[in-house]
Design an enzyme around this catalytic site. Structure first.
Site, PDB file in Angstrom:
ATOM      1  N   GLY A  87      -5.261   7.694   5.677  1.00 22.81           N
ATOM      2  CA  GLY A  87      -4.422   8.674   6.338  1.00 22.81           C
ATOM      3  C   GLY A  87      -3.142   8.934   5.570  1.00 22.81           C
ATOM      4  O   GLY A  87      -2.685  10.078   5.460  1.00 22.81           O
ATOM      5  N   ARG A 105      -8.931  12.116  12.670  1.00 24.77           N
ATOM      6  CA  ARG A 105      -7.486  12.022  12.806  1.00 24.77           C
ATOM      7  C   ARG A 105      -6.830  13.398  12.666  1.00 24.77           C
ATOM      8  O   ARG A 105      -7.206  14.189  11.806  1.00 24.77           O
ATOM      9  CB  ARG A 105      -6.913  11.038  11.786  1.00 24.77           C
ATOM     10  CG  ARG A 105      -7.457   9.642  11.974  1.00 24.77           C
ATOM     11  CD  ARG A 105      -6.941   8.668  10.951  1.00 24.77           C
ATOM     12  NE  ARG A 105      -5.510   8.428  11.108  1.00 24.77           N
ATOM     13  CZ  ARG A 105      -4.816   7.610  10.334  1.00 24.77           C
ATOM     14  NH1 ARG A 105      -5.426   6.978   9.336  1.00 24.77           N
ATOM     15  NH2 ARG A 105      -3.536   7.431  10.527  1.00 24.77           N
ATOM     16  N   ASP A 129       2.299  -0.631  12.096  1.00 25.64           N
ATOM     17  CA  ASP A 129       0.975  -1.107  11.687  1.00 25.64           C
ATOM     18  C   ASP A 129       0.716  -2.550  12.089  1.00 25.64           C
ATOM     19  O   ASP A 129      -0.424  -3.032  11.977  1.00 25.64           O
ATOM     20  CB  ASP A 129       0.809  -0.971  10.174  1.00 25.64           C
ATOM     21  CG  ASP A 129       0.631   0.472   9.740  1.00 25.64           C
ATOM     22  OD1 ASP A 129       0.097   1.267  10.538  1.00 25.64           O
ATOM     23  OD2 ASP A 129       1.037   0.811   8.617  1.00 25.64           O
ATOM     24  N   LYS A 152       0.820  -1.207   0.000  1.00 23.17           N
ATOM     25  CA  LYS A 152       0.000   0.000   0.000  1.00 23.17           C
ATOM     26  C   LYS A 152       0.858   1.263   0.000  1.00 23.17           C
ATOM     27  O   LYS A 152       0.582   2.218  -0.727  1.00 23.17           O
ATOM     28  CB  LYS A 152      -0.950   0.004   1.197  1.00 23.17           C
ATOM     29  CG  LYS A 152      -1.904   1.200   1.186  1.00 23.17           C
ATOM     30  CD  LYS A 152      -3.083   1.037   2.122  1.00 23.17           C
ATOM     31  CE  LYS A 152      -2.713   1.117   3.571  1.00 23.17           C
ATOM     32  NZ  LYS A 152      -3.890   1.349   4.444  1.00 23.17           N
TER      33      LYS A 152
END
Length: 449
Positions: A101, A129, A326, A28
């Site tokens: 994000g 956020r 993550d 990603k």
């Protein structure tokens, strides 16, 4: 809820041994950057293996809104006709970045030194956020930001009319902040310098160099110093995107959760700034072999062969956090089935991800019968070995794809089923997660129980 629709609960039941190969999506982080940098070249950039999750597709739509031609030619096969550094046109409408994000912060950086105005929004999770960590350094270039209280979306960025180069010491270890500053520096004259105390994922530096930017990284007394010379003419590239190590974390850890499993996860990017989870798993005693090591698009890659075996709890070195930030949710799920305590410190960045991931994992694990300790920047899981997690709970995902996938994996090895309240967010990063895991043998049922 999935942000816009009716919640879709999904239940994971105790699974038979997982077997087979898991072809996870393209990386990603690299996919976002390939689209953005392709849009900043003059000419045609071709990308193979692009992740076609909602996050990345949103970045592609944004690049179109700024004037680039973005076209899909087949599964994972895309091309971008760029407009050049400083060539972004003003979008005709609001840029909706969904749950991304990374996407919104990098795009803000890429347009902040061009004299145009753009308004950004996102789904309910993204609108919570904070964006100040990015808009503060972008203001040093001359950009202005107007958003909701707390620096939250929707937010309008007015690009700098006469951008100036910046020297910025990043107060937090964040690849998103670093990348936004470097992308802004592309259209500023002179040299933009960013200093980070802790090394974060370096995809932006690698890809900027690959596209022809003059960028130098050196280690100094202040930290890792990255110097970018502005206003280059970026050259279009052909990019092969390796498969995403953050997505690979789920079938890898599922194989370590479910007794008797043996799974092959091919062609995984092993950039050292991203591979901290795999180092941690090996430290815990995981049976993982790295086969067919090679380079994919300038990034190290290998095939991961994973076999179930007993794991022991460890103290994860805090300095490793940036390379696996993550992956802490799935590590926390796995740690519940290890012998002894797994200590995760220096992880306060998790508080400002798609959800407060420390809180989300702690509450979900407690509901499943797992003992733990939680602090502002730490999580300690008291593992009791394989087959020790009671399960039998419905877990709130808070629109967070990694929370959803982590508890589905844990449900494959718990005594009673685990239900997540909504699977919708999974599509943002890993749209084929459910069929891929079912292909390995996972047992899922739509709805509760």
């Amino acid at each position: 809820m999935s942000g816009t629709g009716t919640p879709r609960p999904l239940t994971a039941r105790k699974s038979p041994p997982l077997k087979g190969a898991a072809a996870v999506p393209g990386d990603k982080s690299i996919s976002h950057r390939a689209l953005i940098l392709g849009a900043l070249t003059i000419g045609r950039t071709e990308v193979r293996g692009l992740l076609e999750g909602e996050d990345v597709l949103g970045t592609g739509r944004a690049m179109q809104a700024f004037g680039a031609q973005v076209e899909r030619h087949g599964p994972g096969e895309w091309s971008i006709e760029g407009v050049g550094v400083g060539g972004f046109a003003e979008p005709a409408d609001v840029i909706d970045c969904g749950n991304a994000g990374t996407g919104v912060r990098l795009i803000m950086g890429a347009m902040a030194t061009t004299p145009i105005t753009a308004t950004f929004t996102g789904d309910a999770s993204l609108r919570k956020r904070p964006m100040g960590r990015v808009t503060d350094p972008l203001a040093l270039f001359g950009a202005q930001a107007f958003g909701r209280s707390g620096g939250r979306l929707p937010m309008t960025i007015v690009g700098a009319e006469n951008p100036v180069p910046v020297r910025y010491v990043s107060p937090v270890p964040s690849a998103q902040v670093k990348s936004a500053v470097l992308l802004a520096g592309l259209n500023a004259p002179g040299q933009t310098v960013l200093i980070e105390a802790e090394a974060t994922r370096d995809h932006s530096e690698r890809m900027l160099a690959g596209f022809g930017a003059e960028i130098v990284t050196e280690v100094t007394d202040e930290g890792r110093m990255i110097t970018l010379t502005g206003q280059p003419e970026l050259k279009p590239q052909k990019i092969d995107v390796p498969r995403d190590p953050s997505s690979a974390a789920f079938p890898v850890c599922a194989a370590l959760l479910v007794e008797g499993s043996q799974v092959l996860v091919p062609n995984i990017g092993l950039n050292p700034t991203r591979a901290g989870l795999f180092t941690t798993l090996v430290d815990m005693g995981a049976d993982i072999t790295f086969e067919n090591a090679r380079s994919e698009g300038g990034e190290p890659a290998a095939d991961l062969r994973v076999r179930f075996g007993p794991l022991k709890g460890i103290d994860v070195p805090p300095e490793r956090a940036a390379s696996m930030i993550d992956e802490y949710p799935i590590l926390a799920a796995l740690a519940a089935t290890a012998e002894g305590n797994t200590v995760m410190r220096g992880i306060k960045e998790l508080r400002v991800k798609e959800s407060d991931r420390i809180d989300a994992m702690a509450r979900g694990l407690e509901a499943c019968g797992v003992s733990l300790e939680e602090g502002e920047d730490y999580l300690i899981i008291h593992g009791r070995g394989p087959g020790s997690v009671a399960g039998g709970a419905t877990v709130a995902t808070h629109l967070d794809h990694r929370i959803a996938m982590s508890f589905l994996c844990l449900g494959m090895a718990s005594l009673k089923p685990i239900t997540i309240d909504d699977l919708g967010a999974i599509a943002t990063s890993f749209p084929d997660f459910v069929p891929l895991m079912e292909g390995l043998g996972a047992v899922f049922h739509a709805g509760n129980g």
